[in-house]
Design a protein around this motif. Structure first.
Motif, PDB file in Angstrom:
ATOM      1  N   SER A  34       0.648  -0.824   0.230  1.00 41.79           N
ATOM      2  CA  SER A  34      -0.315  -0.094  -0.090  1.00 41.79           C
ATOM      3  C   SER A  34       0.561   1.121   0.217  1.00 41.79           C
ATOM      4  O   SER A  34       2.333   1.002   0.532  1.00 41.79           O
ATOM      5  CB  SER A  34      -1.055   0.266   1.261  1.00 41.79           C
ATOM      6  N   PRO A  35       0.851   2.526  -0.752  1.00 43.83           N
ATOM      7  CA  PRO A  35       1.450   3.554  -0.512  1.00 43.83           C
ATOM      8  C   PRO A  35       0.664   4.579   0.668  1.00 43.83           C
ATOM      9  O   PRO A  35      -0.389   3.742   0.819  1.00 43.83           O
ATOM     10  CB  PRO A  35       0.713   4.345  -1.528  1.00 43.83           C
ATOM     11  N   SER A  36       2.213   4.861   1.158  1.00 46.46           N
ATOM     12  CA  SER A  36       2.044   5.896   2.074  1.00 46.46           C
ATOM     13  C   SER A  36       0.935   7.050   2.153  1.00 46.46           C
ATOM     14  O   SER A  36       1.571   7.648   1.785  1.00 46.46           O
ATOM     15  CB  SER A  36       2.558   5.980   3.098  1.00 46.46           C
ATOM     16  N   LEU A  37      -0.085   6.718   3.301  1.00 54.40           N
ATOM     17  CA  LEU A  37      -1.477   8.361   2.999  1.00 54.40           C
ATOM     18  C   LEU A  37      -0.279   9.142   3.620  1.00 54.40           C
ATOM     19  O   LEU A  37      -0.452  10.429   3.309  1.00 54.40           O
ATOM     20  CB  LEU A  37      -2.323   8.115   3.699  1.00 54.40           C
ATOM     21  N   THR A  38       0.699   9.253   4.307  1.00 52.25           N
ATOM     22  CA  THR A  38       1.280  10.155   5.131  1.00 52.25           C
ATOM     23  C   THR A  38       2.490  10.607   4.487  1.00 52.25           C
ATOM     24  O   THR A  38       2.457  12.249   4.473  1.00 52.25           O
ATOM     25  CB  THR A  38       1.731   9.652   6.465  1.00 52.25           C
ATOM     26  N   LEU A  39       2.440  10.539   3.231  1.00 55.05           N
ATOM     27  CA  LEU A  39       4.279  11.258   2.634  1.00 55.05           C
ATOM     28  C   LEU A  39       2.693  12.195   1.370  1.00 55.05           C
ATOM     29  O   LEU A  39       4.178  12.922   1.712  1.00 55.05           O
ATOM     30  CB  LEU A  39       4.201  10.003   1.772  1.00 55.05           C
ATOM     31  N   GLU A  40       1.645  12.212   1.742  1.00 54.98           N
ATOM     32  CA  GLU A  40       1.564  13.738   1.330  1.00 54.98           C
ATOM     33  C   GLU A  40       1.353  15.176   1.639  1.00 54.98           C
ATOM     34  O   GLU A  40       2.265  15.820   0.793  1.00 54.98           O
ATOM     35  CB  GLU A  40       0.468  13.060   0.417  1.00 54.98           C
ATOM     36  N   ILE A  41       1.335  14.172   3.183  1.00 54.34           N
ATOM     37  CA  ILE A  41       1.460  16.034   4.246  1.00 54.34           C
ATOM     38  C   ILE A  41       2.756  16.158   4.898  1.00 54.34           C
ATOM     39  O   ILE A  41       2.953  16.542   4.143  1.00 54.34           O
ATOM     40  CB  ILE A  41       0.151  15.435   5.429  1.00 54.34           C
ATOM     41  N   THR A  42       3.310  15.168   4.597  1.00 53.69           N
ATOM     42  CA  THR A  42       4.454  15.355   5.296  1.00 53.69           C
ATOM     43  C   THR A  42       5.220  15.984   3.656  1.00 53.69           C
ATOM     44  O   THR A  42       6.608  17.147   4.176  1.00 53.69           O
ATOM     45  CB  THR A  42       5.791  14.076   5.434  1.00 53.69           C
ATOM     46  N   ALA A  43       5.010  15.347   2.587  1.00 55.48           N
ATOM     47  CA  ALA A  43       5.847  16.362   1.904  1.00 55.48           C
ATOM     48  C   ALA A  43       5.449  17.498   1.525  1.00 55.48           C
ATOM     49  O   ALA A  43       6.448  18.769   1.128  1.00 55.48           O
ATOM     50  CB  ALA A  43       5.719  15.151   0.345  1.00 55.48           C
ATOM     51  N   LYS A  44       4.000  17.790   1.737  1.00 55.58           N
ATOM     52  CA  LYS A  44       3.335  19.186   0.938  1.00 55.58           C
ATOM     53  C   LYS A  44       3.902  20.011   2.584  1.00 55.58           C
ATOM     54  O   LYS A  44       4.454  21.247   1.753  1.00 55.58           O
ATOM     55  CB  LYS A  44       2.294  18.959   1.911  1.00 55.58           C
ATOM     56  N   ALA A  45       4.346  19.777   4.043  1.00 47.65           N
ATOM     57  CA  ALA A  45       4.631  20.036   5.490  1.00 47.65           C
ATOM     58  C   ALA A  45       6.569  20.657   4.789  1.00 47.65           C
ATOM     59  O   ALA A  45       6.810  21.958   4.954  1.00 47.65           O
ATOM     60  CB  ALA A  45       5.125  19.684   6.447  1.00 47.65           C
ATOM     61  N   LYS A  46       7.048  19.861   3.862  1.00 46.69           N
ATOM     62  CA  LYS A  46       8.884  20.195   3.739  1.00 46.69           C
ATOM     63  C   LYS A  46       8.347  20.564   2.391  1.00 46.69           C
ATOM     64  O   LYS A  46       9.699  22.290   3.218  1.00 46.69           O
ATOM     65  CB  LYS A  46       9.346  18.917   3.225  1.00 46.69           C
ATOM     66  N   SER A  47       7.762  20.819   1.931  1.00 53.54           N
ATOM     67  CA  SER A  47       8.481  22.341   0.703  1.00 53.54           C
ATOM     68  C   SER A  47       7.781  23.542   1.702  1.00 53.54           C
ATOM     69  O   SER A  47       8.492  24.473   0.885  1.00 53.54           O
ATOM     70  CB  SER A  47       7.740  21.414  -0.712  1.00 53.54           C
ATOM     71  N   MET A  48       6.767  24.153   2.316  1.00 53.41           N
ATOM     72  CA  MET A  48       6.454  24.933   2.123  1.00 53.41           C
ATOM     73  C   MET A  48       7.479  25.546   3.456  1.00 53.41           C
ATOM     74  O   MET A  48       7.401  26.191   3.644  1.00 53.41           O
ATOM     75  CB  MET A  48       5.359  24.394   3.335  1.00 53.41           C
ATOM     76  N   LYS A  49       7.702  24.677   4.127  1.00 58.31           N
ATOM     77  CA  LYS A  49       9.125  24.868   4.701  1.00 58.31           C
ATOM     78  C   LYS A  49       9.884  25.740   4.349  1.00 58.31           C
ATOM     79  O   LYS A  49      10.927  26.587   4.522  1.00 58.31           O
ATOM     80  CB  LYS A  49       9.166  23.635   6.269  1.00 58.31           C
ATOM     81  N   ALA A  50      10.107  24.713   3.164  1.00 61.36           N
ATOM     82  CA  ALA A  50      11.529  25.097   2.311  1.00 61.36           C
ATOM     83  C   ALA A  50      11.383  26.468   1.771  1.00 61.36           C
ATOM     84  O   ALA A  50      12.133  27.236   1.161  1.00 61.36           O
ATOM     85  CB  ALA A  50      11.663  24.443   1.344  1.00 61.36           C
ATOM     86  N   ALA A  51      10.022  26.749   1.636  1.00 61.83           N
ATOM     87  CA  ALA A  51       9.700  28.305   0.599  1.00 61.83           C
ATOM     88  C   ALA A  51       9.762  29.624   2.102  1.00 61.83           C
ATOM     89  O   ALA A  51       8.570  29.967   1.500  1.00 61.83           O
ATOM     90  CB  ALA A  51       8.120  27.827   0.755  1.00 61.83           C
ATOM     91  N   GLY A  52       9.859  28.812   3.145  1.00 60.47           N
ATOM     92  CA  GLY A  52       9.830  29.777   4.262  1.00 60.47           C
ATOM     93  C   GLY A  52       8.438  29.558   5.094  1.00 60.47           C
ATOM     94  O   GLY A  52       8.884  31.198   5.865  1.00 60.47           O
ATOM     95  N   LYS A  53       7.357  29.250   4.920  1.00 55.39           N
ATOM     96  CA  LYS A  53       6.575  28.900   5.714  1.00 55.39           C
ATOM     97  C   LYS A  53       6.716  28.854   7.624  1.00 55.39           C
ATOM     98  O   LYS A  53       7.435  28.072   7.103  1.00 55.39           O
ATOM     99  CB  LYS A  53       5.478  28.312   4.868  1.00 55.39           C
ATOM    100  N   ASP A  54       5.694  29.614   8.518  1.00 58.05           N
ATOM    101  CA  ASP A  54       6.032  29.227   9.898  1.00 58.05           C
ATOM    102  C   ASP A  54       5.145  27.395  10.025  1.00 58.05           C
ATOM    103  O   ASP A  54       4.461  27.938  10.640  1.00 58.05           O
ATOM    104  CB  ASP A  54       5.713  30.204  10.585  1.00 58.05           C
TER     105      ASP A  54
END
Ligand code: PLP
Length: 396
Positions: free
Chosen positions: A11-31
């Motif tokens: 099964s694909p991990s449902l959590t990846l979508e959220i953690t990947a999004k959080a990482k890219s938002m952080k990288a873009a300077g979001k708090d």
């Protein structure tokens, strides 16, 4: 051309979508406040890093014995002894993280069609590994009225002639529950005369805040024979990236797991093995673990206190570094006009509207829950829980 049935079954991990999004938002300077972490927010202690540098300087850069060096096995046996367990180096297999040990364990115990009992909530990797080994994961839901712990009675009802193994994770990721010595020994008593392996994941055994953690393997020689203890340095020494885990089992099984590993990956990293000897044997180790424990206990107390004041429905955690929150009371309601129909939806709304990452627990066998990791600073915990409170308050 199709990919293999084996690969299709994972099964694909449902959590990846959220953690990947959080990482890219952080990288873009979001708090972003991320409650998603599955690892301590500590750097590996200096004395272990120094040992790794020493290994490089000494040229410890070649293949080692596939199942680990004699030195690291000896150090692991000493660490086990300190925890009341008696094993010989021939019973230890050192692998690329505890996850790899679990892979070896399932592949060396489970035949096609064998059942493996996995108490839920569970760490999402277990059922996937069972399937990979050709086995059938049998999910045993722990009941709320039993404090989200399974009981001997539950086990009795779940065991069939096809049951090959039971997985125990104590302290538990994701629920943070901890089985007491009496509870663990009750399982041992029941399983003692059964031909069932016990795969005992003890990776969080240094992080139990209210109860002493005892390995099921210590109950009797008979139980020890059929138990595969899984542990490693990832969580207790903040060494997740180093990829060192180990198993302790009967020598026959250890030999089989070592042979399997010799063909799949050969030895785990030679420098990391050398550093692991230092992790276990240098006096600084005790100090590090006790500071890690102190910090996590304080954060656990803070999480429970604040979530309690918010009126959140939680599983009170006694170990590891996670809290599960039951969010089912919000299902069918709306946030900003959007219908909430799942924990996954809640996690998506939080990341999109509050810059905050939580893990929805559908893939942990707990559809009604989100998991919050407190492997983050106190400031972030308070900031994140404040946002969560605001979010809950706006659901109608
Ligand atoms: N077992 C449990 C319960 C875990 O939570 C994890 C990591 O998150 C592991 C095993 C894997 O540990 P490692 O990083 O050593 O492979």
């Amino acid at each position: 051309m199709e990919i293999s049935k084996r690969a299709q079954g994972i099964s694909p991990s449902l959590t990846l979508e959220i953690t990947a999004k959080a990482k890219s938002m952080k990288a873009a300077g979001k708090d972003v406040v991320s409650f998603g972490a599955g690892e301590p927010d500590f750097n590996t202690p200096d004395y272990i890093v120094a040992a790794a540098k020493e290994a490089l300087d000494k040229g410890v850069t070649r293949y080692t014995a596939a199942s680990g060096t004699p030195e690291v096995k000896k150090a692991i046996c000493e660490a086990l002894k300190a925890d009341g367990m008696d094993y010989e180096p021939s019973q230890i297999v050192v692998s690329n993280g505890a996850k790899h040990c679990l892979t070896n364990a399932f592949l060396c115990t489970v035949n096609e069609g064998d059942e493996v009992i996995i108490p839920a909530p569970f760490w999402l990797t277990y059922p996937e590994l069972v399937k990979l080994a050709g086995g059938v994961p049998v999910i045993l839901k722990a009941k709320k009225e039993n404090g989200y712990k399974i009981t001997v009675d539950d086990l009795k009802k779940t065991i069939t002639p096809k049951t090959k193994a039971i997985l125990l994770c104590n302290p538990c990721n994701p629920s943070g529950i901890v089985y007491s010595k009496d509870e663990i020994f009750a399982f041992a008593k029941f399983l003692e005369d059964k031909d069932i392996y016990i795969i005992s994941d003890e990776i969080y055994n240094k992080l139990s805040y209210d109860t002493e953690v005892v390995s099921i393997s210590t109950y009797s020689e008979k139980i020890k024979e059929k138990t595969i203890v899984i542990n490693g340095v990832s969580k207790s020494y903040a060494m997740t990236g180093w990829r060192i885990g180990w198993s302790a089992s009967n020598a026959k099984l250890a030999k089989a797991m070592g042979s399997l590993q010799s063909h799949c990956t050969s030895n785990p990293n030679s420098i990391a093995q050398y550093a692991t000897v230092a992790a276990y044997t240098k006096p600084e180790g005790k100090e590090f673990i006790s500071s890690l424990y102190g910090v996590f206990k304080e954060r656990r107390d803070l999480m429970v206190d604040v979530l309690g004041k918010m009126g959140a429905d939680i599983i009170k955690p006694q170990g590891a570094f996670y809290v599960m929150v039951d969010v089912s009371r919000y299902f069918g309601k709306k946030f900003n006009g959007e219908v909430i129909d799942s924990a996954h939806k809640i996690a998506m709304l939080l990341i999109d509207n509050y810059d905050m990452a939580v893990i929805p627990c559908e893939s942990f066998g707990a559809d009604n829950f989100i998991r919050l990791s407190y492997a983050i600073s106190k400031e972030d915990i308070l900031k994140g829980l404040d946002r969560l409170n605001d979010f809950f308050g706006k659901i109608a």
